[in-house]
Structures are given as C-alpha cells and as structure tokens.
Design a protein around this motif. Structure first.
Motif, PDB file in Angstrom:
ATOM      1  N   SER A 113       0.365   4.061  -1.217  1.00 56.47           N
ATOM      2  CA  SER A 113      -0.369   5.332  -1.236  1.00 56.47           C
ATOM      3  C   SER A 113      -0.246   6.080   0.099  1.00 56.47           C
ATOM      4  CB  SER A 113      -1.835   5.062  -1.526  1.00 56.47           C
ATOM      5  OG  SER A 113      -2.337   4.167  -0.560  1.00 56.47           O
ATOM      6  N   HIS A 114      -0.018   5.354   1.190  1.00 60.11           N
ATOM      7  CA  HIS A 114       0.066   5.965   2.520  1.00 60.11           C
ATOM      8  C   HIS A 114       1.415   5.639   3.149  1.00 60.11           C
ATOM      9  CE1 HIS A 114      -4.203   6.008   1.814  1.00 60.11           C
ATOM     10  NE2 HIS A 114      -4.458   6.631   2.946  1.00 60.11           N
ATOM     11  N   GLN A 115       1.922   6.593   3.885  1.00 58.50           N
ATOM     12  CA  GLN A 115       3.137   6.311   4.635  1.00 58.50           C
ATOM     13  C   GLN A 115       2.725   5.664   5.959  1.00 58.50           C
ATOM     14  OE1 GLN A 115       5.448   9.747   5.566  1.00 58.50           O
ATOM     15  NE2 GLN A 115       7.230   8.488   6.106  1.00 58.50           N
TER      16      GLN A 115
ATOM     17  N   ASP B  47      -2.581  10.654   3.572  1.00 56.73           N
ATOM     18  CA  ASP B  47      -1.347  10.047   3.061  1.00 56.73           C
ATOM     19  C   ASP B  47      -0.535   9.353   4.154  1.00 56.73           C
ATOM     20  OD1 ASP B  47      -0.523  12.214   4.449  1.00 56.73           O
ATOM     21  OD2 ASP B  47       0.503  13.225   2.797  1.00 56.73           O
TER      22      ASP B  47
ATOM     23  N   PRO C  44      -9.015   7.544   1.864  1.00 52.55           N
ATOM     24  CA  PRO C  44      -8.467   7.688   0.509  1.00 52.55           C
ATOM     25  C   PRO C  44      -7.796   9.039   0.265  1.00 52.55           C
ATOM     26  CG  PRO C  44     -10.875   7.746   0.468  1.00 52.55           C
ATOM     27  CD  PRO C  44     -10.485   7.388   1.861  1.00 52.55           C
ATOM     28  N   LYS C  45      -8.187  10.063   1.033  1.00 56.34           N
ATOM     29  CA  LYS C  45      -7.603  11.387   0.774  1.00 56.34           C
ATOM     30  C   LYS C  45      -6.391  11.672   1.654  1.00 56.34           C
ATOM     31  CE  LYS C  45     -11.797  13.440  -0.977  1.00 56.34           C
ATOM     32  NZ  LYS C  45     -13.085  13.708  -0.374  1.00 56.34           N
TER      33      LYS C  45
ATOM     34  N   VAL D  36      -6.010   2.318   5.624  1.00 53.94           N
ATOM     35  CA  VAL D  36      -5.637   2.833   4.298  1.00 53.94           C
ATOM     36  C   VAL D  36      -6.894   2.972   3.431  1.00 53.94           C
ATOM     37  CG1 VAL D  36      -4.369   2.284   2.169  1.00 53.94           C
ATOM     38  CG2 VAL D  36      -3.280   1.922   4.406  1.00 53.94           C
ATOM     39  N   LYS D  37      -7.704   1.894   3.431  1.00 51.66           N
ATOM     40  CA  LYS D  37      -8.896   1.867   2.560  1.00 51.66           C
ATOM     41  C   LYS D  37      -9.889   2.976   2.896  1.00 51.66           C
ATOM     42  CE  LYS D  37     -11.776  -1.800   2.892  1.00 51.66           C
ATOM     43  NZ  LYS D  37     -12.261  -3.168   2.655  1.00 51.66           N
TER      44      LYS D  37
ATOM     45  N   GLY E  61       0.826  -1.221   0.000  1.00 51.91           N
ATOM     46  CA  GLY E  61       0.000   0.000   0.000  1.00 51.91           C
ATOM     47  C   GLY E  61       0.844   1.249   0.000  1.00 51.91           C
TER      48      GLY E  61
END
Ligand code: ADP
Length: 367
Positions: free
Chosen positions: A239-241, A279, A276-277, A272-273, A237
């Motif tokens: 998309s996120h730290q 990080d 969505p906006k 994470v899911k 994943g």
C-alpha cells in the motif's frame, strides 16, 4: 520531666491471613513499650479497636473500665505512667478499623475537645494514606500476576502455533500451483506469521521484565540489512512505497542484527499502519559522530505533543485509534529496550495530523 506519649497502631494481615500490628511511637523510648507488646483489646481500648469511637478521659486510673482485664488489671508494672488518655480509631473507606492513635500523658486532664478534634482530623488523613498504600500494594500484586499470566500464556501458545505453521507449509507446498486453495493456504500462513510475531513480542516483554532478553552481537553490514529488509517489507505492505535513503558503500557495525531488524520492522510497520491515507514512507540512514542513525518518516495521523513520551510505555496506545489500527502497545516498548541495550537512543518527532518520524541511533561499535 512531664511527658506526653503517643502510639499509632496499624492493622496488617500477613500471608497466613493473621492480623498483626505495626506501630510507631513518639515521646518515649521504644524499649519502654516493647516489653508490653501491643495494646490488648481490653475494656479501655475496646471502643477504639471496635471502631465505636474516640475515648478521651482525664484520669484513666479512675475510669470504671480500667483494671478489669487479666493479666495486668491496670497498667502493666513498669508501664509509662499514663493518666490522661485519648484514643481515636482510624477507619478505612469501608468502615473497618485499620489502626488507632493512642495518646497518653502522666498528668490528668491534659487532653481537651480541641485536641480530640485535631486527632480526629489526623486519623482521617492517616486512613486515606493507609487505604492508598493498601490499594497500591493490591495493584502491584495484580500487576505481577498479570505479567506471570502473559508469560505463561504466550509460552503455551508458541508450540501449537509452530505446529500449525508447519502443517500449513506442507499443505501449501503439496497443492498444485493452479489449485484455488493454494491462495487460501498462503493467506492462512500469512496470518499464522502475524500470530507468531505477536507471541514472540509478548514473550520478549516477559523477558524484558525479568531482565532475560537475550542478545547476540556480531559484526555485520547494516546497509545490506536495510536493503534486504526494505524488499521484504515492500512485498508485505504494497500500500505504501518504501523509499530508502542510504550512505554509499557498506557499513559494518557491532550489534545484534536480528534485534536491529526487529526495531526497523516495527518502526516501518507502524509508519504504514498509522498513515492509512498516505502512500509513502521514507527510511533514511546516516552516520553522525560515530553513531549509526536510522529515521523512519511517515505522513500519517501524527502524535499529540503530550503523548510523545508515553508511546514508548508498555501496553500504551493512543486513545481513540481507528479499529483497523489494532495492536497491543508493546512494539515501541521492545524497540526502546533493544536500542537502550545497544547504548543507543530511540525518539520521535511528530506533528499531529501531519506525520511522525521515529529515529534511533546506536554507537557503531557497541561491546
Ligand atoms: P501498537 O502499534 O501495537 O499499538 P506500539 O508500541 O508499536 O504498539 O505503538 C504504541 C502506540 O504509539 C500506538 O498504539 C500508536 O498510538 C502510537 N504510534 C506508534 N507509531 C506511530 C506512528 N508512526 N504514527 C502515529 N502513532 C504511532
């Protein structure tokens, strides 16, 4: 002593599809009735059983319908001497007769129009209660069938998906590194991986239902486990730290490492899911009162206060989730079972629109 007696009959259909009756009675000992069995569909009882309507007579022994039926031709010998008689059918929602209320008194003309109205009202209430009870039974039965189906379907899916994964691994391995299809084969493998998790989650739900979710307890370093997990999850994943806040050193706990891993993966994947906006997701671990606590914090959609407890229920999903937030609503249910089985607890704090923090806590030494 002058007595009024009443009986309430209720039709039931047994497993063989035969109709039988249950009854309750009042005003006379049960034995006084038992030797006579159930009211037969005689001419006197007929209007009540067929749902034609109420029967109210001042003296049943003078009724032209009385005494017409074999074998007793009137009241069976030794029957409680009933003279006044009031009978009201209890009809289900679809109009079928599901029972009847029968009142008798040994003196004539004891039942008035008011009594009749009152009994009619009681019959209407009884009908609602019986209909609801029947509905509840139907739902319970359907629910059991659904659980059975989920168990069977997920079990059947497991074998072909495992083979598929094996073949895809061979294909991916045999392709030269610069082959464009290698990327596709690896993506296919990723999807099969997701499918495998879904199937094993469904199997876990079935096992929880039947009390057969297996646990294997060992001593292991949970700090090391969290560090390794973060690495794997960060890769899947990006998309996120994933920020990790851990106590220094190692921490040996006695637990089922794979199940604890399953809980952390579930909470981080959800974080994470459902953000969505955002990080980043913060994973924090600490020891409090000889308990090990993990908190997973996100800065996402959050959960409304009235939904906070419900998200742990089986198949529960908050309504109106965006289409990319797909899921079955079983992850948290499984997490809760795992944590409970470790004598721990799992809970959530959330501000709607700002984010959620899921915490779980287990004793360091569960046996
Ligand atoms: P799934 O994610 O597959 O729907 P879960 O049992 O993991 O199933 O979660 C149940 C429900 O709880 C989700 O559908 C979602 O509505 C809500 N939920 C879970 N985690 C979060 C989170 N981090 N933020 C907001 N809502 C969440």
């Amino acid at each position: 002593m002058r007595r009024a007696v009443w009986r309430f009959f209720h039709n039931q259909v047994n497993e063989q599809g035969e109709s039988y009756m249950l009854f309750t009675l009042s005003g006379a000992p049960r034995e006084a009735f038992e030797k006579f069995g159930m009211p037969r569909n005689t001419a006197v009882f007929h209007p009540t059983f067929s749902g034609e309507g109420t029967v109210r007579v001042d003296d049943i022994t003078k009724d032209p319908r009385y005494g017409k039926n074999a074998p007793h031709f009137g009241q069976p010998k030794g029957h409680l001497p009933v003279v006044s008689y009031l009978a009201v059918p209890v009809r289900g929602k679809s109009g079928e007769v599901i029972g009847g209320l029968f009142f008798g008194h040994e003196q004539p003309a004891r039942f008035t129009r008011e009594h009749e109205q009152l009994v009619l009202a009681v019959a209407a209430q009884a009908a609602v209660a019986l209909d609801n009870a029947k509905l509840y039974e139907n739902i319970k039965e359907l629910n059991e069938k659904k659980d059975e189906f989920i168990g069977l379907a997920s079990h059947e899916l497991k074998t072909p998906v495992t083979s598929l994964k094996g073949y895809l691994q061979i294909i991916a391995r045999n392709l030269p590194p610069d082959d464009k299809s290698k990327v596709l084969a690896n993506r296919a493998l990723e999807q099969v991986g997701k499918l495998t998790i879904l199937i094993s989650d469904l199997l876990d739900v079935t096992k929880i239902q039947t009390g057969k979710l297996p646990f294997t307890y060992t001593d292991f370093d949970v700090i090391k486990l969290l560090i390794e997990l973060r690495e794997i999850l960060q890769q899947t994943g990006p998309s996120h730290q994933l920020l990790l806040n851990l106590p220094a050193g190692e921490l040996i706990i006695h637990a089922d490492s794979q199940r604890i891993e399953q809980v952390v993966i579930n909470l981080v994947t959800n974080a994470v899911k459902y953000s969505p906006k955002a990080d980043k997701v913060i994973i924090e671990a600490l020891v409090i009162n000889n308990k090990f606590r993990v908190s997973v914090q996100d800065f996402g959609i959050g959960i409304q206060p009235d939904q906070l407890d419900r998200v742990f229920s089986r198949f529960y999903r908050v309504e109106n989730l965006a289409s990319h937030m797909s899921g079955l609503g079983i992850g948290l249910y499984i997490c809760q079972e795992i944590v409970n089985r470790h004598q721990g607890r799992l809970w959530v704090e959330s501000t709607y629109g700002e984010g959620s923090t899921f915490h779980f806590e287990i004793p360091i030494n569960t046996n």
